[in-house]
Design a protein around this motif. Structure first.
Motif, PDB file in Angstrom:
ATOM      1  N   ALA A  23       0.822  -1.207   0.000  1.00  0.00           N
ATOM      2  CA  ALA A  23       0.000   0.000   0.000  1.00  0.00           C
ATOM      3  C   ALA A  23       0.859   1.263   0.000  1.00  0.00           C
ATOM      4  CB  ALA A  23      -0.939   0.000   1.208  1.00  0.00           C
ATOM      5  N   ILE A  24       2.003   1.192   0.671  1.00  0.00           N
ATOM      6  CA  ILE A  24       2.898   2.352   0.753  1.00  0.00           C
ATOM      7  C   ILE A  24       3.625   2.586  -0.571  1.00  0.00           C
ATOM      8  CG2 ILE A  24       4.995   3.249   1.857  1.00  0.00           C
ATOM      9  CD1 ILE A  24       4.016   1.719   4.420  1.00  0.00           C
ATOM     10  N   VAL A  25       4.121   1.524  -1.198  1.00  0.00           N
ATOM     11  CA  VAL A  25       4.955   1.694  -2.393  1.00  0.00           C
ATOM     12  C   VAL A  25       4.177   1.642  -3.707  1.00  0.00           C
ATOM     13  CG1 VAL A  25       6.996   0.785  -1.223  1.00  0.00           C
ATOM     14  CG2 VAL A  25       5.583  -0.748  -2.594  1.00  0.00           C
ATOM     15  N   LYS A  26       2.895   1.314  -3.661  1.00  0.00           N
ATOM     16  CA  LYS A  26       2.109   1.174  -4.888  1.00  0.00           C
ATOM     17  C   LYS A  26       2.190   2.400  -5.811  1.00  0.00           C
ATOM     18  CE  LYS A  26      -2.465   0.114  -6.682  1.00  0.00           C
ATOM     19  NZ  LYS A  26      -3.835  -0.297  -6.356  1.00  0.00           N
ATOM     20  N   PRO A  27       2.002   3.627  -5.316  1.00  0.00           N
ATOM     21  CA  PRO A  27       2.085   4.780  -6.225  1.00  0.00           C
ATOM     22  C   PRO A  27       3.463   4.935  -6.874  1.00  0.00           C
ATOM     23  CG  PRO A  27       1.023   5.413  -4.169  1.00  0.00           C
ATOM     24  CD  PRO A  27       1.594   4.036  -3.964  1.00  0.00           C
ATOM     25  N   ALA A  28       4.515   4.710  -6.102  1.00  0.00           N
ATOM     26  CA  ALA A  28       5.871   4.843  -6.647  1.00  0.00           C
ATOM     27  C   ALA A  28       6.149   3.765  -7.689  1.00  0.00           C
ATOM     28  CB  ALA A  28       6.905   4.783  -5.527  1.00  0.00           C
ATOM     29  N   LEU A  29       5.717   2.539  -7.425  1.00  0.00           N
ATOM     30  CA  LEU A  29       5.938   1.467  -8.392  1.00  0.00           C
ATOM     31  C   LEU A  29       5.116   1.674  -9.650  1.00  0.00           C
ATOM     32  CD1 LEU A  29       6.419  -1.760  -6.260  1.00  0.00           C
ATOM     33  CD2 LEU A  29       8.091  -0.530  -7.627  1.00  0.00           C
ATOM     34  N   SER A  30       3.926   2.226  -9.512  1.00  0.00           N
ATOM     35  CA  SER A  30       3.124   2.532 -10.695  1.00  0.00           C
ATOM     36  C   SER A  30       3.842   3.560 -11.564  1.00  0.00           C
ATOM     37  CB  SER A  30       1.749   3.049 -10.278  1.00  0.00           C
ATOM     38  OG  SER A  30       0.967   3.324 -11.418  1.00  0.00           O
ATOM     39  N   ASN A  31       4.420   4.582 -10.932  1.00  0.00           N
ATOM     40  CA  ASN A  31       5.193   5.585 -11.659  1.00  0.00           C
ATOM     41  C   ASN A  31       6.422   4.944 -12.318  1.00  0.00           C
ATOM     42  OD1 ASN A  31       5.787   8.322 -12.447  1.00  0.00           O
ATOM     43  ND2 ASN A  31       7.414   8.286 -10.923  1.00  0.00           N
ATOM     44  N   GLN A  32       7.085   4.065 -11.582  1.00  0.00           N
ATOM     45  CA  GLN A  32       8.245   3.354 -12.121  1.00  0.00           C
ATOM     46  C   GLN A  32       7.837   2.491 -13.318  1.00  0.00           C
ATOM     47  OE1 GLN A  32      11.038   1.745  -9.217  1.00  0.00           O
ATOM     48  NE2 GLN A  32      10.980  -0.180 -10.334  1.00  0.00           N
ATOM     49  N   GLY A  33       6.661   1.887 -13.234  1.00  0.00           N
ATOM     50  CA  GLY A  33       6.151   1.094 -14.344  1.00  0.00           C
ATOM     51  C   GLY A  33       5.961   1.933 -15.592  1.00  0.00           C
ATOM     52  N   CYS A  34       5.539   3.173 -15.398  1.00  0.00           N
ATOM     53  CA  CYS A  34       5.394   4.093 -16.532  1.00  0.00           C
ATOM     54  C   CYS A  34       6.748   4.325 -17.203  1.00  0.00           C
ATOM     55  CB  CYS A  34       4.799   5.403 -16.028  1.00  0.00           C
ATOM     56  SG  CYS A  34       4.492   6.620 -17.308  1.00  0.00           S
ATOM     57  N   TYR A  35       7.772   4.556 -16.417  1.00  0.00           N
ATOM     58  CA  TYR A  35       9.111   4.761 -16.971  1.00  0.00           C
ATOM     59  C   TYR A  35       9.615   3.498 -17.677  1.00  0.00           C
ATOM     60  CZ  TYR A  35       9.576   9.294 -14.791  1.00  0.00           C
ATOM     61  OH  TYR A  35       9.407  10.614 -14.460  1.00  0.00           O
ATOM     62  N   ASN A  36       9.338   2.339 -17.115  1.00  0.00           N
ATOM     63  CA  ASN A  36       9.719   1.096 -17.786  1.00  0.00           C
ATOM     64  C   ASN A  36       8.984   0.952 -19.118  1.00  0.00           C
ATOM     65  OD1 ASN A  36      11.759  -0.421 -16.324  1.00  0.00           O
ATOM     66  ND2 ASN A  36      10.307  -0.413 -14.639  1.00  0.00           N
ATOM     67  N   GLY A  37       7.779   1.476 -19.177  1.00  0.00           N
ATOM     68  CA  GLY A  37       7.054   1.487 -20.446  1.00  0.00           C
ATOM     69  C   GLY A  37       7.763   2.324 -21.508  1.00  0.00           C
ATOM     70  N   PHE A  38       8.373   3.421 -21.087  1.00  0.00           N
ATOM     71  CA  PHE A  38       9.147   4.237 -22.027  1.00  0.00           C
ATOM     72  C   PHE A  38      10.359   3.472 -22.551  1.00  0.00           C
ATOM     73  CE2 PHE A  38       7.493   7.993 -19.390  1.00  0.00           C
ATOM     74  CZ  PHE A  38       6.343   8.093 -20.174  1.00  0.00           C
ATOM     75  N   LEU A  39      10.972   2.662 -21.691  1.00  0.00           N
ATOM     76  CA  LEU A  39      12.092   1.835 -22.140  1.00  0.00           C
ATOM     77  C   LEU A  39      11.620   0.816 -23.180  1.00  0.00           C
ATOM     78  CD1 LEU A  39      13.953   1.171 -18.778  1.00  0.00           C
ATOM     79  CD2 LEU A  39      14.531   2.817 -20.560  1.00  0.00           C
ATOM     80  N   VAL A  40      10.468   0.218 -22.940  1.00  0.00           N
ATOM     81  CA  VAL A  40       9.899  -0.725 -23.906  1.00  0.00           C
ATOM     82  C   VAL A  40       9.665  -0.012 -25.235  1.00  0.00           C
ATOM     83  CG1 VAL A  40       7.881  -2.146 -24.469  1.00  0.00           C
ATOM     84  CG2 VAL A  40       8.855  -2.227 -22.168  1.00  0.00           C
TER      85      VAL A  40
END
Length: 119
Positions: free
Chosen positions: A43-60
Motif C-alpha cells: 500500500a505504501i509503495v504502490k504509487p511509486a511502483l506505478s510511476n516506475q512502471g510508466c518509466y519502464n514502459g518508455f524503455l519498452v
C-alpha cells in the motif's frame, strides 16, 4: 550478428513489458507477491511502483522503435539508447534494491548492446 542483437533486444523488451505489468495493472495481485511485499508495504509503495512502471514502459517503447523503425541507423540509435538505459537502471537497482536485478535486467541488456556493436 544483427539477428542475434534483435532477438536479445526483443527478449529485453519482453522482460520489461512483464515488469511494466507487474508494477501497474498486476500490482495488487501478482506484483506484490513477485516483489515480496506485505499488504501494508504494498500500500505504501504502490504509487511509486506505478510511476516506475510508466518509466519502464518508455524503455519498452525505445526498444520497440529500435526493433521496428524502418531506417536502420535510427533503429540502431533507439536500440542503443533503450538498452543503455536498461543497463544503467539495472546496475542502480542491483546496488540499491536487489542484486538479482543485475542478472535479470543488466546482463541481457549488456549482451544485446555487445551484439548490436558487433553487428
Amino acid at each position: 550478428m544483427l539477428l542475434a542483437a534483435q532477438i536479445v533486444t526483443g527478449i529485453v523488451a519482453l522482460i520489461h513489458v512483464y515488469i511494466v505489468l507487474l508494477e501497474t495493472v498486476l500490482f495488487d495481485t501478482r506484483g506484490k507477491r513477485v516483489f515480496g511485499l506485505t499488504d501494508q508495504a504494498a500500500a505504501i509503495v504502490k504509487p511509486a511502483l506505478s510511476n516506475q512502471g510508466c518509466y519502464n514502459g518508455f524503455l519498452v517503447a525505445a526498444l520497440a522503435l529500435g526493433l521496428f523503425w524502418p531506417d536502420d541507423v535510427t533503429a540502431k540509435a533507439f536500440a542503443f539508447y533503450g538498452l543503455a538505459c536498461v543497463a544503467v537502471a539495472g546496475v542502480w537497482g542491483g546496488l540499491t534494491v536487489k542484486r538479482s536485478i543485475l542478472l535479470v535486467q543488466t546482463l541481457p541488456a549488456m549482451v544485446a548492446l555487445a551484439l548490436w556493436w558487433m553487428a
